[in-house]
Write a protein that holds these residues in place. Structure first.
Motif, PDB file in Angstrom:
ATOM      1  N   HIS A   1      -3.110  -0.999 -10.130  1.00  0.00           N
ATOM      2  CA  HIS A   1      -3.562   0.125  -8.891  1.00  0.00           C
ATOM      3  C   HIS A   1      -4.085  -0.768  -7.668  1.00  0.00           C
ATOM      4  N   ILE A   2      -3.988  -0.193  -6.685  1.00  0.00           N
ATOM      5  CA  ILE A   2      -4.272  -0.515  -5.393  1.00  0.00           C
ATOM      6  C   ILE A   2      -5.723   0.122  -4.722  1.00  0.00           C
TER       7      ILE A   2
ATOM      8  N   ALA B   1      -2.274   4.225  -5.774  1.00  0.00           N
ATOM      9  CA  ALA B   1      -3.222   3.971  -4.743  1.00  0.00           C
ATOM     10  C   ALA B   1      -4.434   4.861  -5.091  1.00  0.00           C
TER      11      ALA B   1
ATOM     12  N   ALA C   1       2.400   1.962  -3.423  1.00  0.00           N
ATOM     13  CA  ALA C   1       1.326   2.352  -4.275  1.00  0.00           C
ATOM     14  C   ALA C   1       1.019   3.930  -4.102  1.00  0.00           C
ATOM     15  N   LYS C   2       0.970   4.187  -2.683  1.00  0.00           N
ATOM     16  CA  LYS C   2       1.039   5.513  -2.476  1.00  0.00           C
ATOM     17  C   LYS C   2       1.974   6.527  -3.183  1.00  0.00           C
TER      18      LYS C   2
ATOM     19  N   VAL D   1      -8.088  -4.267   1.041  1.00  0.00           N
ATOM     20  CA  VAL D   1      -7.109  -3.719  -0.081  1.00  0.00           C
ATOM     21  C   VAL D   1      -7.454  -4.582  -1.246  1.00  0.00           C
TER      22      VAL D   1
ATOM     23  N   VAL E   1       0.849  -1.312   0.058  1.00  0.00           N
ATOM     24  CA  VAL E   1       0.049  -0.190   0.070  1.00  0.00           C
ATOM     25  C   VAL E   1       0.774   1.210   0.017  1.00  0.00           C
TER      26      VAL E   1
ATOM     27  N   ASP F   1      -7.708   5.710  -2.693  1.00  0.00           N
ATOM     28  CA  ASP F   1      -8.375   5.568  -1.326  1.00  0.00           C
ATOM     29  C   ASP F   1      -9.858   5.874  -1.302  1.00  0.00           C
TER      30      ASP F   1
END
Length: 87
Positions: free
Chosen positions: A61-62, A42, A36-37, A54, A33, A44
């Protein structure tokens, strides 16, 4: 087969693009995570709430959701009529 699933707070995702739905509690998932950010991959969808699922998408993409993986899975099953394999 195409279909969308509600991942909470009015956010919907193309269910056929989901590779995995996992709990965010383990250290490897937390690293995934964070990575990915850092790379902008990511998304949200928690609306500021605690991340409980998740979702790993087929394009890398996450997605972060405030719903439990079991809740998302049951929503998809109830709308698609397709079961998800459990061990």
């Amino acid at each position: 087969m195409t279909g969308f699933v509600n991942i909470g707070f009015g956010n919907i995702v193309n269910a056929t693009r989901i590779v995995a739905m996992i709990s965010p509690d383990s250290a490897p998932v937390k690293r995934l995570v964070q990575s990915a950010k850092d790379t902008g991959m990511a998304i949200d969808a928690t609306q500021g709430r605690r991340t409980r699922a998740v979702l790993v998408m087929d394009d890398g993409h996450i997605l972060l959701s405030a719903l439990l993986p079991e809740t998302i899975s049951s929503r998809w099953e109830s709308h698609s009529g397709v079961g998800i394999a459990e061990n």
